[in-house]
Write a protein that holds these residues in place. Structure first.
Motif, PDB file in Angstrom:
ATOM      1  N   UNK A 111     -24.287  16.422 -15.542  1.00  0.00           N
ATOM      2  CA  UNK A 111     -23.658  16.861 -16.934  1.00  0.00           C
ATOM      3  C   UNK A 111     -22.609  15.838 -17.465  1.00  0.00           C
ATOM      4  N   UNK A 112     -21.899  15.148 -16.652  1.00  0.00           N
ATOM      5  CA  UNK A 112     -20.947  14.318 -17.019  1.00  0.00           C
ATOM      6  C   UNK A 112     -21.415  12.859 -17.099  1.00  0.00           C
ATOM      7  N   UNK A 113     -22.310  12.472 -16.652  1.00  0.00           N
ATOM      8  CA  UNK A 113     -22.640  10.980 -16.468  1.00  0.00           C
ATOM      9  C   UNK A 113     -22.614   9.869 -17.711  1.00  0.00           C
ATOM     10  N   UNK A 114     -22.637  10.805 -18.893  1.00  0.00           N
ATOM     11  CA  UNK A 114     -22.526  10.219 -20.148  1.00  0.00           C
ATOM     12  C   UNK A 114     -21.097   9.916 -20.467  1.00  0.00           C
ATOM     13  N   UNK A 115     -20.285  10.673 -19.825  1.00  0.00           N
ATOM     14  CA  UNK A 115     -18.708  10.274 -20.161  1.00  0.00           C
ATOM     15  C   UNK A 115     -18.234   9.279 -19.200  1.00  0.00           C
ATOM     16  N   UNK A 116     -18.898   9.375 -17.984  1.00  0.00           N
ATOM     17  CA  UNK A 116     -18.559   8.039 -16.867  1.00  0.00           C
ATOM     18  C   UNK A 116     -19.081   6.960 -17.415  1.00  0.00           C
ATOM     19  N   UNK A 117     -20.387   6.728 -17.667  1.00  0.00           N
ATOM     20  CA  UNK A 117     -20.996   5.588 -18.123  1.00  0.00           C
ATOM     21  C   UNK A 117     -21.389   5.809 -19.804  1.00  0.00           C
ATOM     22  N   UNK A 118     -20.582   5.810 -20.626  1.00  0.00           N
ATOM     23  CA  UNK A 118     -21.077   5.970 -21.874  1.00  0.00           C
ATOM     24  C   UNK A 118     -22.162   5.041 -22.236  1.00  0.00           C
ATOM     25  N   UNK A 119     -23.040   5.400 -23.134  1.00  0.00           N
ATOM     26  CA  UNK A 119     -24.098   4.554 -23.628  1.00  0.00           C
ATOM     27  C   UNK A 119     -23.800   3.235 -24.258  1.00  0.00           C
ATOM     28  N   UNK A 120     -22.826   3.772 -25.039  1.00  0.00           N
ATOM     29  CA  UNK A 120     -22.339   2.845 -26.130  1.00  0.00           C
ATOM     30  C   UNK A 120     -21.782   1.609 -25.832  1.00  0.00           C
ATOM     31  N   UNK A 121     -20.744   1.892 -24.839  1.00  0.00           N
ATOM     32  CA  UNK A 121     -19.706   0.751 -24.475  1.00  0.00           C
ATOM     33  C   UNK A 121     -20.415  -0.008 -23.253  1.00  0.00           C
ATOM     34  N   UNK A 122     -20.297  -1.282 -23.495  1.00  0.00           N
ATOM     35  CA  UNK A 122     -20.986  -2.317 -22.511  1.00  0.00           C
ATOM     36  C   UNK A 122     -20.582  -1.936 -21.060  1.00  0.00           C
ATOM     37  N   UNK A 123     -21.436  -2.226 -20.050  1.00  0.00           N
ATOM     38  CA  UNK A 123     -20.989  -2.053 -18.548  1.00  0.00           C
ATOM     39  C   UNK A 123     -20.804  -3.447 -18.209  1.00  0.00           C
ATOM     40  N   UNK A 124     -19.765  -3.663 -17.676  1.00  0.00           N
ATOM     41  CA  UNK A 124     -19.500  -5.103 -16.859  1.00  0.00           C
ATOM     42  C   UNK A 124     -19.395  -5.012 -15.256  1.00  0.00           C
ATOM     43  N   UNK A 125     -19.989  -5.979 -14.610  1.00  0.00           N
ATOM     44  CA  UNK A 125     -19.842  -5.974 -13.271  1.00  0.00           C
ATOM     45  C   UNK A 125     -18.935  -7.191 -12.939  1.00  0.00           C
ATOM     46  N   UNK A 126     -17.803  -6.687 -12.081  1.00  0.00           N
ATOM     47  CA  UNK A 126     -17.117  -8.016 -11.596  1.00  0.00           C
ATOM     48  C   UNK A 126     -17.333  -8.124 -10.062  1.00  0.00           C
TER      49      UNK A 126
END
Lengths: 181, 279
Positions: A37-52
């Motif tokens: 239920x909360x995955x969209x808050x954790x990984x928002x679809x809009x903001x880009x994901x960055x891997x360090x």
């Protein structure tokens, strides 16, 4: 794993392809179905994901420069403690007795006797390789996250040696680096 | 209006709650709720000297709570409404059910109030590295995590309290000093400038200047000065990992270099300039 870690250890930070993004999302949901239920808050679809990328083949997923979860080589994803504190019931709990406090807080792996302790220890039934949160007797918040190296049944049977490999603990390098960049 | 059992529970913790000063705003209520739940265990911990007794008590308590739960749901108390929508699972980690998959489904994220001083969750302030400072706040705001400490602090007289605060301030200053010393110790390197000529190819040379930064000289400024003084290229070269940067000057300029350095950077000590064997 993150005992001596600072932002300067990050070698590269890259925005990931949307396919990789999707992969991370499905992997996370597979590991932690309760996050659904909360995955969209954790990984928002809009903001880009960055891997360090960090030394020793460690990858850290960042959302808006804030670390969300980490992975060592191609092991399971391990959420950061700050994320875990937001959603405390996302994964199984293992509770160690008070005597283990100073060792775990120093970053040591969790040993069986701490979990099987008659008054302080508490366990949920999990398999080897599961990602668990580590609680301490008498404290409310999780103090560490780790990966099981034994199953709960094995712990009960053997009651000896390391059973949870601690990945991330309060006040370690990753905890102090809440913002990358 | 209150359920009788709840009323009893309240009386039990009335002492602890008195500290709250009867605040009845939303935040105050949330805190009070915390008290209702975990304050009980804290009390047990303080009074139970031998572990078995304590365990039995806790067991009983658990059962009692289990029976209590439906009552709580019927209870149309504001407090309960708040508890259901608010802090949620984190504040009731000790309650039955304990297992993570028996908790209510995940909803809005729980915002843990981390300690403003050490940045740890309030129940781990004693591991945050500045406990002397944090414990005053901890005793006041989070007595449910530190029952013994709260009791001790509450029993202190005003004078003793001041002493504790002074001790806290002193220890904070002390740790800051230590941190500073540590920082300086890491930074403190020998002040020394070395000049070395390197052979490139045939009659071509490079002059490498190391250690200017130990005198507080900005390397990019210095390289500019050198290239002007010797009418040649000079560049700041990144040192090997863990090594400080250095300046490479094109051509063999060993002869006039010392003079230029001393003239433009009076802070450099002329005894501290060393010439190394050409490479």
């Amino acid at each position: 794993m993150f005992k001596r870690f600072s932002y300067s250890d990050v070698s590269t930070q890259n925005q990931v392809k949307s396919s990789v993004q999707r992969k991370i999302r499905t992997d996370l949901l597979e590991q932690f179905p309760r996050l659904d239920p909360v995955i969209d808050d954790i990984l928002p679809k809009k903001s880009p994901l960055v891997i360090a990328k960090c030394p020793n083949q460690i990858q850290v997923v960042l959302v808006n420069s804030v670390p969300v979860c980490v992975q060592s080589r191609d092991g399971p994803w391990v959420p950061t403690l700050r994320l875990l504190h937001q959603h405390p019931s996302m994964m199984p709990k293992m509770q160690a007795d008070k005597g283990a406090t100073k060792f775990i807080m120093g970053g040591a792996n969790v040993m069986c006797p701490g979990l099987t302790h008659p008054t302080g220890g508490r366990m949920e039934d999990v398999d080897r390789g599961a990602v668990v949160q580590i609680l301490l007797e008498g404290r409310e918040h999780a103090c560490a996250v780790g990966i099981m190296t034994m199953s709960t049944a094995e712990i009960r049977k053997e009651n000896k040696g390391v059973c949870i490999e601690v990945v991330h603990v309060l006040n370690d390098g990753l905890w102090k680096t809440n913002h990358f960049g | 209006m209150d359920h009788p059992r709840r009323q009893r529970a309240r009386n039990e913790f009335a002492g602890a709650m008195a500290e709250n000063g009867g605040e009845m705003d939303a935040a105050g209520e949330a805190e009070e709720d915390l008290f209702d739940r975990s304050g009980g265990d804290a009390g047990d911990a303080a009074s139970g000297d031998d572990r078995p007794t304590r365990e039995r008590r806790r067991g009983k308590k658990g059962k009692k709570k289990g029976r209590d739960e439906p009552d709580q749901e019927q209870d149309e108390d504001n407090e309960d409404l708040f508890a259901d929508g608010g802090p949620g699972p984190s504040s009731s980690a000790d309650e039955v059910p304990w297992e993570h998959d028996k908790q209510p489904p995940l909803g809005a994220p729980v915002r843990v109030q981390y300690c403003p001083d050490c940045g740890m969750p309030p129940d781990f302030c004693d591991w945050g590295g500045m406990w002397d400072k944090c414990k005053i706040r901890a005793a006041e705001q989070y007595p449910q995590y530190y029952p013994e400490l709260a009791e001790k602090m509450a029993s202190l007289t005003l004078e003793e309290k001041e002493q504790v605060e002074a001790a806290a301030a002193a220890s904070v200053a002390n740790t800051e000093l230590k941190l500073l010393a540590k920082k300086n110790k890491g930074k403190e390197v020998e002040q020394k400038v070395t000049v070395q000529r390197q052979n490139r190819k045939g009659r071509k040379f490079i002059t490498t200047v190391k250690g200017l930064e130990t005198f507080g000289v900005k390397l990019d400024k210095a390289s500019k000065v050198f290239s002007k003084a010797f009418s040649c290229g000079a560049a700041v070269v990144k040192g090997a990992p863990g090594q400080p940067d250095e300046i490479d000057i094109q051509g063999d300029v060993e002869d006039g270099l010392e003079e230029v350095i001393l003239r433009t950077f009076p802070e450099v000590d002329d005894d501290k300039i060393y010439y190394l064997k050409p490479k």
